[in-house]
Write an enzyme that holds these catalytic residues in place. Structure first.
Site, PDB file in Angstrom:
ATOM      1  N   LYS A  59       0.832  -1.201   0.000  1.00  0.00           N
ATOM      2  CA  LYS A  59       0.000   0.000   0.000  1.00  0.00           C
ATOM      3  C   LYS A  59       0.867   1.250   0.000  1.00  0.00           C
ATOM      4  CE  LYS A  59      -4.161  -1.943   2.121  1.00  0.00           C
ATOM      5  NZ  LYS A  59      -4.892  -2.085   3.396  1.00  0.00           N
ATOM      6  N   LYS A  88     -13.343  -3.813  -7.636  1.00  0.00           N
ATOM      7  CA  LYS A  88     -14.216  -2.768  -8.140  1.00  0.00           C
ATOM      8  C   LYS A  88     -13.416  -1.720  -8.899  1.00  0.00           C
ATOM      9  CE  LYS A  88     -17.270   0.314  -6.069  1.00  0.00           C
ATOM     10  NZ  LYS A  88     -18.155   0.736  -5.002  1.00  0.00           N
ATOM     11  N   LYS A 104      -7.352 -10.375  -9.798  1.00  0.00           N
ATOM     12  CA  LYS A 104      -8.366 -10.637  -8.791  1.00  0.00           C
ATOM     13  C   LYS A 104      -9.539  -9.660  -8.990  1.00  0.00           C
ATOM     14  CE  LYS A 104      -8.095  -9.878  -4.010  1.00  0.00           C
ATOM     15  NZ  LYS A 104      -7.414  -9.811  -2.724  1.00  0.00           N
TER      16      LYS A 104
END
Ligand code: TRP
Length: 325
Positions: free
Chosen positions: A111, A194, A191
């Protein structure tokens, strides 16, 4: 009855991948365990987000969870920030968490790379808040996907450190890995997510579901209708395993491998099954949409129940760790 805890970020609507990978499992667990399911908005704040959207996303997530079958009479469904004890226990656990262990977390490193402009301390501390979520309810079982195993290992370590420092209090939690095989997105590449747009949301209208499946990637080796395919290399085949009957799966395997059916024939059956599987979920969604306030009521009640447990834990913990009271 043993206690189960799991959390999901308020990303707005649930998609297919969430449903197959996690939520179906949660729905089953509520029959056998005392379950706490938490929409983790404090966690979500560690990434860039729009404050104007957070509360709608939280409600949308709750609506979808309820529509999928999370039952407020069986489980406690609540929002993390309505129980401030999560943050309080996080602070306490921070003091027994080795800095070096946090620095090793792969999700933090990933991240941090993706949001270079916002490497905040909360992002670093994320796994400790997650440990606090679990330990606050003395949960023993934590249903998670493989990507959370490292965080769970850390939660166990934090639990042991807390025992070493303050004495035995929290039970050591264990991951409950779901057996769902990895399902890739409709592009067959990544994967389901959204943000990539390679998924189906649970509220999608039938014709959109059909259209999305009709254009979804299949076995890349099967270029023409007459080329035989290999179902094991077809991303959609893993979806058949969930939604189709054994006879249909056998028909698809045979027909694909012998090229007696085309991808569109296979997709048509899958689309019919997906649409009928989602129909009751969509009906519930519409019912919730028609009675605004109902979801908020459920969340408030869940928050009250969770908080009653959390304040009791914190009272015991404060005594245990020697704080003045
Ligand atoms: N980090 C988890 C995820 O992204 C969400 C989460 C937060 C969680 N707290 C938790 C999962 C506690 C299990 C238990 O999927």
């Amino acid at each position: 009855m043993e206690t189960v805890f799991s959390g999901i970020q308020p990303t707005g609507e649930l998609h297919f991948g969430n449903y197959l990978g996690a939520i179906r499992n949660w729905v089953a667990l509520q029959e056998k365990y005392r379950c706490f399911f938490c929409i983790v908005d404090y966690h979500a704040m560690t990434q860039n987000y729009d404050p104007a959207e957070m509360s709608r996303r939280t409600l949308d997530m709750a609506t979808d969870l309820l529509s999928c079958g999370i039952d407020p009479d069986k489980s406690v469904l609540f929002v993390q920030s309505s129980v401030p004890e999560h943050a309080e226990l996080c602070w306490i656990l921070n003091t027994v968490t080795p800095f070096g262990e946090l620095a090793r977390m792969t999700q933090f490193k990933d991240k941090a790379e993706r949001q270079e402009d916002n490497i905040n301390v909360g992002l670093f501390d994320y796994p400790v808040l997650q440990a606090a979520d679990i330990l606050l309810y003395k949960a023993k079982l934590v249903p998670v996907g493989a990507d959370q195993v490292q965080h769970l290992e850390l939660a166990r370590e934090i639990c042991r450190k807390s025992t070493a420092r303050w004495g035995q209090y929290f039970p050591e939690p264990q991951p409950l890995l779901s057996s769902t095989p990895k399902i890739l997105g409709l592009d067959g590449q990544a994967k389901m997510s959204k943000s990539i747009g390679n998924t189906i949301s649970l509220g999608e209208p039938d014709d959109v579901i059909r259209k999305k499946l009709a254009t979804a990637a299949t076995d890349p080796q099967r270029v023409r209708r007459k080329d035989p395919g290999n179902p094991d290399n077809c991303n959609l085949h893993s979806l058949h395993a969930f939604f189709s009957s054994q006879e249909q799966v056998a028909w698809v395997r045979e027909g694909c491998a012998s090229a007696s059916i085309g991808c569109l024939d296979c997709k048509k059956v899958l689309a019919d099954n997906v649409v009928s599987h989602l129909a009751p979920i969509q009906q519930k969604r519409q019912a919730f949409a028609a009675s605004p306030g109902r979801v908020e009521e459920i969340l408030r009640e869940g928050g009250r129940k969770a908080r009653a447990v959390a304040t009791e834990t914190l009272a015991e913990v404060r005594k245990l760790i020697g704080l003045w009271s």
